[in-house]
Design a protein around this motif. Structure first.
Motif, mmCIF file in Angstrom:
data_model
loop_
_atom_site.group_PDB
_atom_site.id
_atom_site.type_symbol
_atom_site.label_atom_id
_atom_site.label_comp_id
_atom_site.label_asym_id
_atom_site.label_seq_id
_atom_site.Cartn_x
_atom_site.Cartn_y
_atom_site.Cartn_z
ATOM 1 N N SER A 30 -16.147 13.538 -8.792
ATOM 2 C CA SER A 30 -15.783 12.245 -8.201
ATOM 3 C C SER A 30 -15.475 11.222 -9.289
ATOM 4 C CB SER A 30 -16.912 11.739 -7.301
ATOM 5 O OG SER A 30 -17.155 12.635 -6.237
ATOM 6 N N LEU A 31 -16.313 11.177 -10.314
ATOM 7 C CA LEU A 31 -16.090 10.231 -11.413
ATOM 8 C C LEU A 31 -14.802 10.537 -12.167
ATOM 9 C CD1 LEU A 31 -19.688 9.779 -12.888
ATOM 10 C CD2 LEU A 31 -18.325 8.077 -11.665
ATOM 11 N N SER A 32 -14.475 11.820 -12.293
ATOM 12 C CA SER A 32 -13.254 12.183 -13.014
ATOM 13 C C SER A 32 -12.005 11.672 -12.303
ATOM 14 C CB SER A 32 -13.172 13.707 -13.179
ATOM 15 O OG SER A 32 -12.961 14.342 -11.928
ATOM 16 N N LEU A 33 -12.099 11.494 -10.981
ATOM 17 C CA LEU A 33 -10.956 11.018 -10.205
ATOM 18 C C LEU A 33 -10.745 9.510 -10.331
ATOM 19 C CD1 LEU A 33 -11.473 13.099 -6.925
ATOM 20 C CD2 LEU A 33 -9.744 13.475 -8.692
ATOM 21 N N VAL A 34 -11.806 8.771 -10.661
ATOM 22 C CA VAL A 34 -11.701 7.305 -10.656
ATOM 23 C C VAL A 34 -11.889 6.669 -12.030
ATOM 24 C CG1 VAL A 34 -12.549 7.214 -8.273
ATOM 25 C CG2 VAL A 34 -14.168 6.981 -10.159
ATOM 26 N N GLN A 35 -12.366 7.430 -13.007
ATOM 27 C CA GLN A 35 -12.749 6.803 -14.270
ATOM 28 C C GLN A 35 -11.571 6.147 -14.997
ATOM 29 O OE1 GLN A 35 -14.618 9.820 -16.626
ATOM 30 N NE2 GLN A 35 -12.768 11.047 -16.891
ATOM 31 N N HIS A 36 -10.361 6.706 -14.854
ATOM 32 C CA HIS A 36 -9.203 6.093 -15.504
ATOM 33 C C HIS A 36 -8.934 4.701 -14.935
ATOM 34 C CE1 HIS A 36 -5.303 5.641 -17.425
ATOM 35 N NE2 HIS A 36 -4.780 5.345 -16.241
ATOM 36 N N GLN A 37 -8.969 4.583 -13.595
ATOM 37 C CA GLN A 37 -8.730 3.295 -12.953
ATOM 38 C C GLN A 37 -9.848 2.310 -13.278
ATOM 39 O OE1 GLN A 37 -5.894 2.660 -11.237
ATOM 40 N NE2 GLN A 37 -6.518 0.519 -11.100
ATOM 41 N N PHE A 38 -11.081 2.795 -13.303
ATOM 42 C CA PHE A 38 -12.215 1.933 -13.630
ATOM 43 C C PHE A 38 -12.084 1.391 -15.054
ATOM 44 C CE2 PHE A 38 -15.900 2.444 -10.537
ATOM 45 C CZ PHE A 38 -15.070 2.758 -9.472
ATOM 46 N N LYS A 39 -11.711 2.265 -15.974
ATOM 47 C CA LYS A 39 -11.555 1.855 -17.368
ATOM 48 C C LYS A 39 -10.435 0.833 -17.507
ATOM 49 C CE LYS A 39 -10.849 3.727 -22.019
ATOM 50 N NZ LYS A 39 -10.631 4.964 -22.826
ATOM 51 N N LYS A 40 -9.348 1.051 -16.778
ATOM 52 C CA LYS A 40 -8.200 0.138 -16.814
ATOM 53 C C LYS A 40 -8.596 -1.253 -16.334
ATOM 54 C CE LYS A 40 -3.520 -0.327 -14.904
ATOM 55 N NZ LYS A 40 -2.512 0.301 -13.999
ATOM 56 N N GLU A 41 -9.514 -1.321 -15.362
ATOM 57 C CA GLU A 41 -9.933 -2.602 -14.790
ATOM 58 C C GLU A 41 -11.164 -3.180 -15.486
ATOM 59 O OE1 GLU A 41 -8.237 -1.560 -10.311
ATOM 60 O OE2 GLU A 41 -10.372 -1.430 -10.747
ATOM 61 N N GLY A 42 -11.601 -2.541 -16.563
ATOM 62 C CA GLY A 42 -12.709 -3.075 -17.354
ATOM 63 C C GLY A 42 -14.075 -2.858 -16.749
ATOM 64 N N ILE A 43 -14.209 -1.848 -15.883
ATOM 65 C CA ILE A 43 -15.501 -1.553 -15.259
ATOM 66 C C ILE A 43 -16.247 -0.526 -16.106
ATOM 67 C CG2 ILE A 43 -16.672 -0.642 -13.219
ATOM 68 C CD1 ILE A 43 -14.259 -1.552 -11.567
ATOM 69 N N GLU A 101 -13.704 -8.355 -7.283
ATOM 70 C CA GLU A 101 -13.745 -9.645 -6.601
ATOM 71 C C GLU A 101 -14.557 -10.655 -7.409
ATOM 72 O OE1 GLU A 101 -12.489 -10.789 -3.187
ATOM 73 O OE2 GLU A 101 -11.132 -9.446 -4.241
ATOM 74 N N ARG A 102 -15.669 -10.201 -7.960
ATOM 75 C CA ARG A 102 -16.523 -11.114 -8.723
ATOM 76 C C ARG A 102 -16.003 -11.330 -10.143
ATOM 77 N NH1 ARG A 102 -23.102 -10.680 -9.826
ATOM 78 N NH2 ARG A 102 -23.306 -12.780 -10.710
ATOM 79 N N TYR A 103 -15.458 -10.266 -10.717
ATOM 80 C CA TYR A 103 -14.942 -10.347 -12.087
ATOM 81 C C TYR A 103 -13.483 -9.880 -12.108
ATOM 82 C CZ TYR A 103 -19.980 -10.311 -13.067
ATOM 83 O OH TYR A 103 -21.329 -10.580 -13.082
ATOM 84 N N PRO A 104 -12.535 -10.762 -11.796
ATOM 85 C CA PRO A 104 -11.117 -10.362 -11.792
ATOM 86 C C PRO A 104 -10.642 -9.875 -13.161
ATOM 87 C CG PRO A 104 -11.425 -12.479 -10.701
ATOM 88 C CD PRO A 104 -12.710 -12.165 -11.392
ATOM 89 N N PRO A 152 -18.595 -8.331 -19.684
ATOM 90 C CA PRO A 152 -19.670 -7.403 -20.067
ATOM 91 C C PRO A 152 -20.622 -7.107 -18.911
ATOM 92 C CG PRO A 152 -20.040 -9.588 -21.003
ATOM 93 C CD PRO A 152 -18.651 -9.594 -20.445
ATOM 94 N N ASP A 153 -20.580 -7.957 -17.865
ATOM 95 C CA ASP A 153 -21.453 -7.761 -16.704
ATOM 96 C C ASP A 153 -20.786 -6.954 -15.594
ATOM 97 O OD1 ASP A 153 -23.506 -9.306 -17.861
ATOM 98 O OD2 ASP A 153 -22.510 -11.153 -17.220
ATOM 99 N N LYS A 154 -19.572 -6.501 -15.828
ATOM 100 C CA LYS A 154 -18.825 -5.737 -14.822
ATOM 101 C C LYS A 154 -19.248 -4.271 -14.918
ATOM 102 C CE LYS A 154 -14.069 -5.709 -13.039
ATOM 103 N NZ LYS A 154 -12.664 -6.071 -13.346
ATOM 104 N N ILE A 155 -20.378 -3.962 -14.269
ATOM 105 C CA ILE A 155 -21.039 -2.675 -14.492
ATOM 106 C C ILE A 155 -21.272 -1.929 -13.177
ATOM 107 C CG2 ILE A 155 -23.144 -1.569 -15.345
ATOM 108 C CD1 ILE A 155 -23.464 -3.969 -17.236
#
Length: 388
Positions: free
Chosen positions: A233-246, A283-286, A290-293
């Motif tokens: 599941s993480l492998s499917l979303v990690q690229h998008q998460f990284k792109k958005e700074g999560i 929504e909270r961190y557009p 560092p708190d976008k975790i």
């Protein structure tokens, strides 16, 4: 006898007279007010706390000074989100009698909350009486049973609607695509056809979710390892998460957690949870923060009955969810997202999948701090391949 009569009457959502209100706060009436076993609070229509009895202070684990003058939702109900006002705040502003079962984390449990307006001499409502009676385990189980029956009925209806709509919408998308292929590139006609195709595909996605919701009971079970589901599941979303700074933090115990279940369905649950967490964080961190975790943990443990389970926790530091709507999050078509951003089916489907696997799913959240999705599933015996 007198005390029990007062408790019974305050639990009915009826308007109180100024005289009866004053008698609860002065002289001997104040002793009766303090003696009521259920938490009782007096608030303004704007939600500012004016008074609280001893039971309310005990349940909230606060002193009189820590409560008086504070907003009611900050004390017991979770505040407001960017897209949905706190239901209790909105209810108080109507100045209308009301009664509902709700979660009050500030008071530490499930309660029957009664809202009773108090009229002044001129007939206006200047104060509102809130009485919170804690629900018994029998009442909570009854509510869960009713909800399960409602979901089953909606599932049957959803299947019928989905099948009837699916074929026509597929035809609309295909015909629009054919017309687009014959249109000039970048023309106004091509633009309109693109819109038709996009909206058609959005409807098709809703239909797909409806069918998934209706097919929750169609399980093909097999021995699986939960860590593999999380990894995939993480492998499917990690690229998008990284792109958005999560930032993703994973914490799993070294031992493998074996389950007997449906791999694809459980992966669907995890992906839905990750999607909701991603939305709340953005929504909270557009922008980057560092708190976008997002923190994902998995460990084997035992439930209250001593049965071995695996507990999966997905915690984000996003917007949070008002306490007053936590129970409704699993209702079909209910969503806190803006129009066009969500169908309101993801959590309903996830709830059914987890329940059919013999597990439970719950949500813990504090506004503007975090949301924690907790999934508990029975572990299986490695030798038999069956859940404990």
């Amino acid at each position: 006898m007198t005390d029990s009569k007062i408790i019974t009457e305050t639990q009915q959502p009826a308007e109180s007279s100024p005289a009866s209100y004053n008698s609860c706060l002065t002289g001997g009436g104040n002793e009766l007010f303090q003696a009521i076993q259920a938490p009782v609070l007096v608030v303004t229509p704007e939600g500012v706390i004016l008074d609280a009895n001893s039971a309310a202070l005990t349940a909230a684990k606060k002193t009189q000074n820590e409560i008086i003058g504070k907003g009611i939702c900050k004390i017991i109900h979770g505040g407001s989100s960017p897209h949905l006002k706190c239901p209790l705040e909105e209810l108080l502003l109507t100045k209308s009698p009301h009664m509902e079962e709700t979660t009050l984390p500030g008071l530490g449990g499930e309660y029957l909350l009664t809202v009773s307006p108090v009229k002044d001499q001129d007939g206006s409502v200047g104060k509102i009486l809130l009485v919170a009676r804690e629900l018994t385990s029998v009442e909570i189980k009854k509510a869960d049973s009713m909800r399960t029956a409602q979901l089953a009925a909606i599932g049957e209806l959803a299947a019928g609607v989905a099948h009837e709509v699916n074929n026509p919408i597929t035809g609309i998308i295909n015909f629009a695509q054919l017309l687009k292929d014959d249109s000039e590139k970048d023309s106004f006609q091509a633009e309109l056809l693109d819109r038709i195709i996009n909206e058609g595909e959005r409807i098709a996605l809703i239909i797909k979710n409806l069918l998934s919701f209706a097919r929750e009971n169609e399980n093909t079970l097999e021995p699986i390892i939960i860590e593999q589901i999380l990894k995939d599941s993480l492998s499917l979303v990690q690229h998008q998460f990284k792109k958005e700074g999560i930032k993703i933090i994973t914490e799993c115990s070294g031992e493998s957690c074996h389950l007997y279940g449906n791999f694809n369905q459980l992966q669907q649950v995890i992906l839905n949870m990750l999607s909701n967490a991603r939305f709340a964080l953005n929504e909270r961190y557009p922008n980057a923060s560092p708190d976008k975790i997002l923190k994902l943990s998995c460990r084997s443990t035992t439930n209250k009955d001593g049965q071995p389970i695996v507990r999966i926790t997905i915690k984000d530091t996003g917007t949070g969810i008002p306490q007053g709507i936590l129970k409704r999050l699993f209702d079909p078509f209910f969503t806190t997202k803006p129009s066009g951003k969500g169908t309101g089916l993801g959590l309903s489907i996830s709830y059914g999948i987890v329940k059919n696997h013999g597990g439970i799913i719950r949500i813990d959240s504090i506004m503007h701090q975090y949301t924690k999705m907790i999934i508990e599933l029975p572990m299986s015996d490695i030798n038999t391949g069956k859940n404990s």
